[in-house]
Design an enzyme around this catalytic site. Structure first.
Site, PDB file in Angstrom:
ATOM      1  N   HIS A 202      -1.675  -8.897   5.183  1.00 46.54           N
ATOM      2  CA  HIS A 202      -1.929 -10.315   5.471  1.00 46.54           C
ATOM      3  C   HIS A 202      -0.726 -11.218   5.240  1.00 46.54           C
ATOM      4  CE1 HIS A 202      -2.011 -10.624   1.142  1.00 46.54           C
ATOM      5  NE2 HIS A 202      -2.133 -11.929   1.211  1.00 46.54           N
TER       6      HIS A 202
HETATM    7  N1  UDP Z   1      -9.366  -8.745  -2.062  1.00 46.61           N
HETATM    8  C1  UDP Z   1     -10.722  -8.915  -1.872  1.00 46.61           C
HETATM    9  N2  UDP Z   1     -11.228  -8.723  -0.626  1.00 46.61           N
HETATM   10  C2  UDP Z   1     -10.463  -8.338   0.424  1.00 46.61           C
HETATM   11  C3  UDP Z   1      -9.058  -8.152   0.210  1.00 46.61           C
HETATM   12  C4  UDP Z   1      -8.551  -8.386  -1.045  1.00 46.61           C
HETATM   13  O1  UDP Z   1     -11.447  -9.221  -2.812  1.00 46.61           O
HETATM   14  O2  UDP Z   1     -10.976  -8.197   1.522  1.00 46.61           O
HETATM   15  C5  UDP Z   1      -8.841  -8.982  -3.409  1.00 46.61           C
HETATM   16  C6  UDP Z   1      -7.947  -7.891  -3.938  1.00 46.61           C
HETATM   17  O3  UDP Z   1      -8.700  -6.847  -4.516  1.00 46.61           O
HETATM   18  C7  UDP Z   1      -7.103  -8.648  -4.957  1.00 46.61           C
HETATM   19  C8  UDP Z   1      -6.960 -10.005  -4.327  1.00 46.61           C
HETATM   20  O4  UDP Z   1      -8.010 -10.116  -3.376  1.00 46.61           O
HETATM   21  O5  UDP Z   1      -7.801  -8.776  -6.166  1.00 46.61           O
HETATM   22  C9  UDP Z   1      -5.622 -10.097  -3.691  1.00 46.61           C
HETATM   23  O6  UDP Z   1      -5.601 -11.104  -2.822  1.00 46.61           O
HETATM   24  P1  UDP Z   1      -4.545 -11.243  -1.644  1.00 46.61           P
HETATM   25  O7  UDP Z   1      -4.166  -9.882  -1.168  1.00 46.61           O
HETATM   26  O8  UDP Z   1      -5.121 -12.220  -0.707  1.00 46.61           O
HETATM   27  O9  UDP Z   1      -3.353 -11.987  -2.368  1.00 46.61           O
HETATM   28  P2  UDP Z   1      -2.039 -11.617  -3.114  1.00 46.61           P
HETATM   29  O10 UDP Z   1      -2.380 -10.806  -4.325  1.00 46.61           O
HETATM   30  O11 UDP Z   1      -1.131 -10.928  -2.167  1.00 46.61           O
HETATM   31  O12 UDP Z   1      -1.493 -12.958  -3.495  1.00 46.61           O
END
Ligand code: UDP
Length: 354
Positions: A202
């Site tokens: 994403h």
């Molecule tokens: N996550 C979730 N549902 C999804 C995809 C990710 O709950 O469909 C959770 C994932 O397990 C993690 C968090 O969202 O705890 C991460 O979010 P994201 O990947 O959007 O952000 P980043 O960590 O890259 O900032």
């Protein structure tokens, strides 16, 4: 002691849920402001429902638009709320536009600012997240770092000479993974029981670059011909795939709630991701991870070979998945604080109110 917490995006709801519980336990009061950055109900409402975060007292409903328009609108509204609520302490998480807007508003009003996940760096200034986290650290009075590397990063930027508190508290995502793991739930739409590839893509550096996105999608399609790939599809990625007319031939499911995501992490054979949080969650569930980015903030996972960076190189991605698939990753060393970060954070916030 009154704390004003800013959240707006999926990972922030997850982090805030465990810290809010610890704040309540210590008898401090908390006002939650949801900026609205993630408005999709699968990415916002579901988290409040599942995670038991107190309902936000303010929902600013600010989403979409350019970075400037979004951050500017948040700054205006957050300042208004801060002037009304007069908190002793503002608490921000991570590296989103909501984080930066909260940090700017607090520092201009001379309200003490605490930053959870301080000191992380990718050293890639093209990432909006890198800009947000560097500026937020500069404005913070209490820097709550997840890892020893984060502390070192701040030292090398001269933070030792500033009149601020710097603490290594551990990673709140480990607290939440440990706390919620036993409540994990199998997603309704998934028929495969185990050892699938769990893929999440994403990040703007991939979705906004057609060559990178095509290369990653092609590699996932190819992998799916011999190991099933389950991919909770982020709205940003879905839009980019449509706009570019790409074909995604894997098992696509909608964005999942956190408890469903934990089930997927627990039952997969390997993780392919460009998410920050998911790289660590793979480790918490002893799963190998292949990361479709050129840098990561979580370098200790690369150093211990729990994770490997493949950028957007499709062949490398496929070869690393083949080499690491179904291997158990050793999490014996306490890289992320062992699940005590939220308690430490709440205690430090309490002690700061003197
Ligand atoms: N996550 C979730 N549902 C999804 C995809 C990710 O709950 O469909 C959770 C994932 O397990 C993690 C968090 O969202 O705890 C991460 O979010 P994201 O990947 O959007 O952000 P980043 O960590 O890259 O900032």
């Amino acid at each position: 002691m009154k704390i004003l917490t800013i959240v707006g995006a999926r990972p922030q709801f997850i982090k805030a849920s465990v810290v809010s519980a610890a704040i309540q336990q210590k008898g401090m009061s908390e006002v939650i402001v949801h900026t609205g950055q993630h408005f999709d109900s699968n990415m916002s409402d579901i988290f409040f429902g599942q995670l038991g975060i107190p309902e936000p007292q303010y929902n600013l409903n600010i989403s979409g638009g350019s970075h400037g328009a979004m951050t500017g609108a948040m700054l205006t509204e957050i300042e208004r709320v801060m002037l009304m609520e007069k908190p002793d302490q503002v608490l921000v998480y991570g590296d989103t536009n909501s984080t930066l807007a909260g940090a700017l508003a607090a520092s201009k009003l001379h309200i003490s600012l605490a930053h959870v996940e301080a000191g992380l760096r990718s050293y890639n200034m093209k990432m909006p997240e890198e800009i947000n986290r560097i500026l937020t650290d500069q404005l913070s009075n209490i820097l709550l770092c997840p890892t020893s590397q984060a502390i070192e990063n701040l030292r090398s930027e001269g933070f030792d000479n500033k009149n601020v508190q710097i603490h290594q508290v551990g990673d709140v995502m480990q607290d939440s993974a440990l706390f919620y793991a036993e409540r994990s739930t199998k997603p309704e739409s998934v028929s495969i029981e185990e050892r699938f590839i769990l893929a999440t893509i994403h990040r703007a550096e991939n979705t906004d670059d057609p060559d990178r996105l095509k290369s990653i999608i092609d590699a996932l399609n190819q992998l799916h011909t011999f190991i099933p790939v389950i991919m909770p599809l982020h709205p940003r990625t879905e839009a980019a795939i449509k706009a570019l007319d790409l074909v995604l031939n894997v098992e696509v499911i909608p964005p999942q709630g956190y408890l469903e995501m934990l089930w997927l992490l627990d039952h997969c054979g390997i993780v392919v991701t460009d998410s920050g949080g998911v790289q660590k969650e793979a480790f918490f569930f002893n799963k190998p991870c292949v990361t479709a980015r050129d840098q990561t903030e979580w370098v200790e996972l690369i150093d211990t070979d729990a994770n490997v960076l493949v950028g957007a190189d499709g062949n490398k991605l496929i070869n690393e998945v083949k080499a690491r698939y179904s291997q158990r990753v050793n999490d014996a060393n306490e890289l992320y604080g062992g699940g005590k970060a939220s308690q430490r954070i709440a205690q430090l916030l309490l002690e700061s109110n003197v």
